[in-house]
Design a protein around this motif. Structure first.
Motif, short mmCIF file in Angstrom:
data_model
loop_
_atom_site.label_atom_id
_atom_site.label_comp_id
_atom_site.label_asym_id
_atom_site.label_seq_id
_atom_site.Cartn_x
_atom_site.Cartn_y
_atom_site.Cartn_z
N GLN A 8 -4.80 1.40 10.09
CA GLN A 8 -5.29 2.79 10.38
C GLN A 8 -4.70 3.91 9.07
N SER A 9 -3.59 3.38 8.55
CA SER A 9 -2.89 4.25 7.47
C SER A 9 -4.06 4.05 6.44
N GLU A 41 -8.45 6.98 -7.87
CA GLU A 41 -6.86 6.90 -8.16
C GLU A 41 -6.14 7.56 -7.00
N PHE A 42 -6.83 8.46 -6.45
CA PHE A 42 -6.12 8.99 -5.21
C PHE A 42 -5.56 7.99 -4.27
N ILE A 43 -6.63 7.11 -3.81
CA ILE A 43 -6.60 6.15 -2.76
C ILE A 43 -5.63 5.05 -3.18
N ILE A 44 -5.55 4.61 -4.42
CA ILE A 44 -4.66 3.66 -4.91
C ILE A 44 -3.25 4.04 -4.94
N ASP A 45 -3.06 5.33 -5.48
CA ASP A 45 -1.82 6.07 -5.58
C ASP A 45 -1.13 6.01 -4.23
N LYS A 104 -0.32 2.35 -2.99
CA LYS A 104 1.08 1.79 -3.52
C LYS A 104 2.33 2.44 -2.77
N THR A 105 2.20 3.48 -2.21
CA THR A 105 3.59 4.18 -1.73
C THR A 105 3.51 4.47 -0.32
N GLU A 106 2.32 4.70 0.38
CA GLU A 106 2.20 5.10 1.64
C GLU A 106 1.72 4.02 2.76
N ALA A 107 0.85 2.97 2.16
CA ALA A 107 0.54 2.14 3.08
C ALA A 107 1.55 1.03 3.50
N PRO A 108 1.59 0.54 4.97
CA PRO A 108 2.73 -0.29 5.28
C PRO A 108 2.39 -1.81 4.83
N PHE A 109 2.90 -2.17 3.60
CA PHE A 109 2.90 -3.34 3.29
C PHE A 109 4.28 -3.65 2.69
N TRP A 110 4.67 -5.10 2.79
CA TRP A 110 6.05 -5.54 2.24
C TRP A 110 5.77 -6.56 1.20
N LYS A 111 6.41 -6.43 0.02
CA LYS A 111 6.19 -7.62 -1.12
C LYS A 111 7.32 -8.08 -1.16
N ARG A 113 7.66 1.61 -7.07
CA ARG A 113 8.33 2.16 -8.23
C ARG A 113 8.39 3.68 -8.57
N VAL A 114 9.52 4.27 -9.06
CA VAL A 114 9.26 5.51 -9.32
C VAL A 114 8.43 5.95 -10.02
N SER A 115 7.62 5.34 -10.84
CA SER A 115 6.48 5.93 -11.35
C SER A 115 5.16 5.90 -10.22
N ASP A 116 5.23 5.25 -9.22
CA ASP A 116 4.46 5.00 -8.01
C ASP A 116 4.71 6.43 -7.55
N ASP A 117 5.66 6.69 -7.24
CA ASP A 117 6.24 8.01 -6.35
C ASP A 117 5.73 9.22 -7.19
#
Length: 151
Positions: free
Chosen positions: A59-60, A110-114, A117-124, A138-142
């Motif tokens: 959904q996200s 680029e918008f979708i991958i950005d 990287k920060t908003e989709a509910p994944f845990w690594k 990462r700070v660079s992702d934010d």
């Protein structure tokens, strides 16, 4: 627009061909392929585990694609994100976007991958010689995400 969360690998050529076959008016297809690195923050990585929140994750990501559609005239998008244990060099994520012209299609991809990287509910979780560790954004992702919110 399509979102798939799966443990299985995928074939880039097959996925792009299927997306492309859906619309003969497409002039541009932009893809981003993310892979597992063997080094992160100066530490060797033997394996990465990805977990997600089923249902919420799809959904996200669907909402992220819809936002891209509202910003740019894209005619199709596909996001495949793998979960489970992955080794270095294995594919993690595919973002493929199609549109009439390259500029808006690159921007939408680029918008979708950005946002992924920060908003989709994944845990690594990375497995390193020092043990397992959870990975934060990462700070660079934010910072990359913030450019889309600039006035």
């Amino acid at each position: 627009m399509s979102v798939r969360i799966q443990a299985e690998d995928f074939d880039l050529s097959t996925e792009v061909a299927q997306l492309r076959a859906a619309n003969p008016k497409v002039g541009a297809i932009v893809t981003f392929l993310g892979t597992v690195r063997d080094l992160n923050d100066g530490t060797s990585v033997a394996e990465m585990e990805l977990e997600h929140y089923p249902g919420m994750t799809e959904q996200s990501i669907g909402a992220i694609i819809e936002q891209a559609k509202q910003r740019w005239p894209v005619s199709g998008a596909l996001v495949i994100h793998r979960i489970g244990p992955l080794k270095p060099m294995e594919q993690i994520v595919l973002v493929a976007v199609m549109g009439a012209h390259r500029g808006e299609t690159f921007a939408a991809c680029e918008f979708i991958i950005d946002y992924l990287k920060t908003e989709a509910p994944f845990w690594k979780k990375e497995h390193t010689p020092a043990g397992a560790r959870w990975v934060d954004a990462r700070v660079s992702d934010d910072a990359a995400l913030q450019k889309w919110n600039a006035p």
